[in-house]
Design a protein around this motif. Structure first.
Motif, PDB file in Angstrom:
ATOM      1  N   ILE A 139       3.986   0.629 -12.640  1.00  0.00           N
ATOM      2  CA  ILE A 139       2.964  -0.246 -13.249  1.00  0.00           C
ATOM      3  C   ILE A 139       3.495  -1.672 -13.293  1.00  0.00           C
ATOM      4  CG2 ILE A 139       1.778  -0.797 -15.416  1.00  0.00           C
ATOM      5  CD1 ILE A 139       1.185   2.088 -15.810  1.00  0.00           C
ATOM      6  N   ILE A 140       4.765  -1.809 -13.655  1.00  0.00           N
ATOM      7  CA  ILE A 140       5.366  -3.151 -13.697  1.00  0.00           C
ATOM      8  C   ILE A 140       5.308  -3.788 -12.300  1.00  0.00           C
ATOM      9  CG2 ILE A 140       7.520  -4.453 -14.078  1.00  0.00           C
ATOM     10  CD1 ILE A 140       6.525  -3.409 -16.696  1.00  0.00           C
ATOM     11  N   ALA A 141       5.667  -2.986 -11.273  1.00  0.00           N
ATOM     12  CA  ALA A 141       5.680  -3.520  -9.902  1.00  0.00           C
ATOM     13  C   ALA A 141       4.277  -3.935  -9.467  1.00  0.00           C
ATOM     14  CB  ALA A 141       6.260  -2.485  -8.945  1.00  0.00           C
ATOM     15  N   LEU A 142       3.280  -3.106  -9.780  1.00  0.00           N
ATOM     16  CA  LEU A 142       1.906  -3.408  -9.362  1.00  0.00           C
ATOM     17  C   LEU A 142       1.375  -4.656 -10.075  1.00  0.00           C
ATOM     18  CD1 LEU A 142      -0.565  -2.205  -7.693  1.00  0.00           C
ATOM     19  CD2 LEU A 142      -1.407  -1.477  -9.926  1.00  0.00           C
ATOM     20  N   VAL A 143       1.604  -4.726 -11.376  1.00  0.00           N
ATOM     21  CA  VAL A 143       1.076  -5.864 -12.145  1.00  0.00           C
ATOM     22  C   VAL A 143       1.815  -7.157 -11.735  1.00  0.00           C
ATOM     23  CG1 VAL A 143       0.809  -6.811 -14.479  1.00  0.00           C
ATOM     24  CG2 VAL A 143       0.252  -4.417 -14.033  1.00  0.00           C
ATOM     25  N   SER A 144       3.111  -7.048 -11.462  1.00  0.00           N
ATOM     26  CA  SER A 144       3.854  -8.229 -10.979  1.00  0.00           C
ATOM     27  C   SER A 144       3.248  -8.709  -9.662  1.00  0.00           C
ATOM     28  CB  SER A 144       5.335  -7.893 -10.743  1.00  0.00           C
ATOM     29  OG  SER A 144       5.901  -7.341 -11.889  1.00  0.00           O
ATOM     30  N   GLY A 190      -8.299  -2.326  -8.976  1.00  0.00           N
ATOM     31  CA  GLY A 190      -9.033  -1.697  -7.872  1.00  0.00           C
ATOM     32  C   GLY A 190      -8.808  -2.374  -6.524  1.00  0.00           C
ATOM     33  N   ALA A 191      -8.443  -3.663  -6.546  1.00  0.00           N
ATOM     34  CA  ALA A 191      -8.286  -4.399  -5.284  1.00  0.00           C
ATOM     35  C   ALA A 191      -6.953  -4.116  -4.595  1.00  0.00           C
ATOM     36  CB  ALA A 191      -8.403  -5.905  -5.550  1.00  0.00           C
ATOM     37  N   ILE A 192      -5.968  -3.606  -5.337  1.00  0.00           N
ATOM     38  CA  ILE A 192      -4.624  -3.452  -4.742  1.00  0.00           C
ATOM     39  C   ILE A 192      -3.952  -2.097  -5.001  1.00  0.00           C
ATOM     40  CG2 ILE A 192      -4.085  -5.938  -4.694  1.00  0.00           C
ATOM     41  CD1 ILE A 192      -2.467  -5.558  -7.300  1.00  0.00           C
ATOM     42  N   GLY A 193      -4.501  -1.312  -5.936  1.00  0.00           N
ATOM     43  CA  GLY A 193      -3.827  -0.067  -6.348  1.00  0.00           C
ATOM     44  C   GLY A 193      -3.646   0.936  -5.226  1.00  0.00           C
ATOM     45  N   LYS A 194      -4.697   1.139  -4.409  1.00  0.00           N
ATOM     46  CA  LYS A 194      -4.531   2.180  -3.396  1.00  0.00           C
ATOM     47  C   LYS A 194      -3.640   1.704  -2.250  1.00  0.00           C
ATOM     48  CE  LYS A 194      -9.167   1.952  -1.192  1.00  0.00           C
ATOM     49  NZ  LYS A 194      -9.462   0.602  -1.578  1.00  0.00           N
ATOM     50  N   GLY A 195      -3.605   0.412  -2.032  1.00  0.00           N
ATOM     51  CA  GLY A 195      -2.662  -0.132  -1.031  1.00  0.00           C
ATOM     52  C   GLY A 195      -1.227   0.088  -1.486  1.00  0.00           C
ATOM     53  N   TYR A 196      -0.980  -0.149  -2.773  1.00  0.00           N
ATOM     54  CA  TYR A 196       0.367   0.073  -3.323  1.00  0.00           C
ATOM     55  C   TYR A 196       0.755   1.543  -3.135  1.00  0.00           C
ATOM     56  CZ  TYR A 196       4.228   0.248  -6.704  1.00  0.00           C
ATOM     57  OH  TYR A 196       5.459   0.433  -7.295  1.00  0.00           O
ATOM     58  N   ALA A 197      -0.174   2.437  -3.480  1.00  0.00           N
ATOM     59  CA  ALA A 197       0.104   3.872  -3.381  1.00  0.00           C
ATOM     60  C   ALA A 197       0.348   4.277  -1.921  1.00  0.00           C
ATOM     61  CB  ALA A 197      -1.059   4.664  -3.969  1.00  0.00           C
ATOM     62  N   ALA A 198      -0.437   3.711  -1.007  1.00  0.00           N
ATOM     63  CA  ALA A 198      -0.268   4.047   0.417  1.00  0.00           C
ATOM     64  C   ALA A 198       1.127   3.629   0.894  1.00  0.00           C
ATOM     65  CB  ALA A 198      -1.345   3.359   1.250  1.00  0.00           C
TER      66      ALA A 198
END
Ligand code: AMP
Ligand code: MG
Length: 356
Positions: free
Chosen positions: A116-121, A198-206
């Protein structure tokens, strides 16, 4: 005499030994060649996951190793399942401090997972690089649009866009500087604000799933809704090809793009929208107007490497910024290229986009 005969005998045995060795080497090489010519080509295996990131995720792996294929499917699913739970803004899960918890506890400091920290950063960085077009702190505004879209799906006859005054009020609670990242913890300083990734979460997961899959060593392609990612070429040396859907519908493609150890993400208003009085309202919101962005029908961005999150962020941002500012954004981003499908039916490409 006896000595010289035994010397000759030794030399003879040595010569025969060498010839035998050479012959054995030739036979071995031929056997290897024969074996590789006869080895079955790696088989294509596919799996689909339906429960994560509000989309269908498909995994294709080429391998004849059943154990490897099983592991690939399990590792990919475990990754998407874990990150989907962490990044979910609508549901909370037992024992998990996810983004829904962070949003519910806005105003408090919440201990969160490093992902979560990485995604929000990353979200804060994208805010800067996109000049504020992409703002993960815009949850308050996006929620109003999400609720109207959900209501419209249930009751299309009575669909309506959000009240402009409510949008205006919500926009006062979208300051990304009020998202404070600490050591393993997150604070939304404004109690009326919320995150929407929603704009970046699935890219991060991929990207995370791709790292796990790549370590297994087999060629693969991941397709997560609008994002496609591969780790190179197919076993026969050909490229993986991702089709970009025609935003006008009809099931056709406007481009077929080779994606070789790269990520391709497409954002489009035709994907999630609702209609009121003949006017279509998409799900990508321009922070400048608080209404759906309308300058393009779809934008596809190709980025080299395991960079589905960059491609995901850029395609959404370009959709908001429109062709000119979007082209400038993509051109300033090392190695990225884009295809804009414009409402006129025209296609615009930045340099480097395959087949332009
Ligand atoms: P994508 O499908 O990757 O283009 O992302 C669309 C999703 O991003 C939407 O469904 C919203 O959850 C979110 N979103 C919409 N507009 C914005 C915006 N301006 N900034 C950040 N996220 C947004
Ligand atoms: Mg995106």
């Amino acid at each position: 005499m006896g000595q010289s005969r035994s010397l000759e005998g030794r030399k003879m045995r040595k010569r025969i030994g060498k010839r035998l060795l050479a012959a054995a080497a030739v036979i071995m090489a031929a056997v290897c060649l024969f074996a590789s010519a006869c080895a079955p080509a790696p088989r294509k295996n596919t799996a689909a996951f339906f429960d994560y990131f509000d989309t269908v995720i498909t995994l294709t792996v080429y391998s004849n190793d059943a154990a490897l294929v099983k592991r690939a499917k399990e590792e990919a699913e475990a990754c998407f399942s874990r990150l989907n739970a962490l990044f979910d803004i609508y549901n909370e899960y037992e024992g998990v401090a996810n983004l829904a918890s962070v949003n519910r506890r806005a105003g408090e400091t919440v201990k969160v997972d490093p992902d979560i920290i990485a995604l929000v950063s990353a979200g804060k960085r994208y805010y800067e690089t996109t000049g504020g077009a992409l703002n993960i702190a815009m949850g308050a505004v996006l929620k109003l649009w999400h609720d109207c879209r959900t209501a419209a799906e249930a009751d299309p006859e009575n669909a309506s866009p959000p009240d402009p005054a409510a949008l205006e009020e919500a926009s006062k609670h979208c300051d990304i500087d009020n998202v404070v990242i600490g050591e393993g913890e997150l604070t939304l300083l404004d109690p009326a604000m919320s995150l929407d990734v929603g704009a970046i979460g699935k890219g991060y997961a991929a990207d995370r799933a791709a790292e796990k899959l790549d370590a297994l060593g087999a060629p693969f392609m991941l397709n997560c809704g609008g994002a496609v990612l591969t780790n190179g070429k197919k076993p026969d040396g050909s490229d993986w090809i991702a089709g970009i859907s025609d935003p006008a519908g009809g099931g056709g493609f406007i481009a077929e793009v080779p994606v070789s150890r790269a990520a391709l993400s497409t954002s489009g208003s035709y994907l999630r929208c609702f209609t009121v009085g003949g006017k279509r309202y998409g799900h990508i919101i321009d922070p400048a107007t608080l209404f759906p962005a309308e300058g393009t029908e779809s934008v596809s961005v190709l980025v080299p490497g395991f960079s589905a999150m960059d491609a995901d962020a850029l395609s959404t941002a370009c959709f908001i910024l429109g062709r000119d500012r979007g082209e400038a954004l993509v051109s300033a981003f090392g190695g990225a290229s884009a295809l804009f499908a414009l409402p006129s039916g025209e296609r615009a490409y930045t340099s480097g986009f395959p087949g332009r």
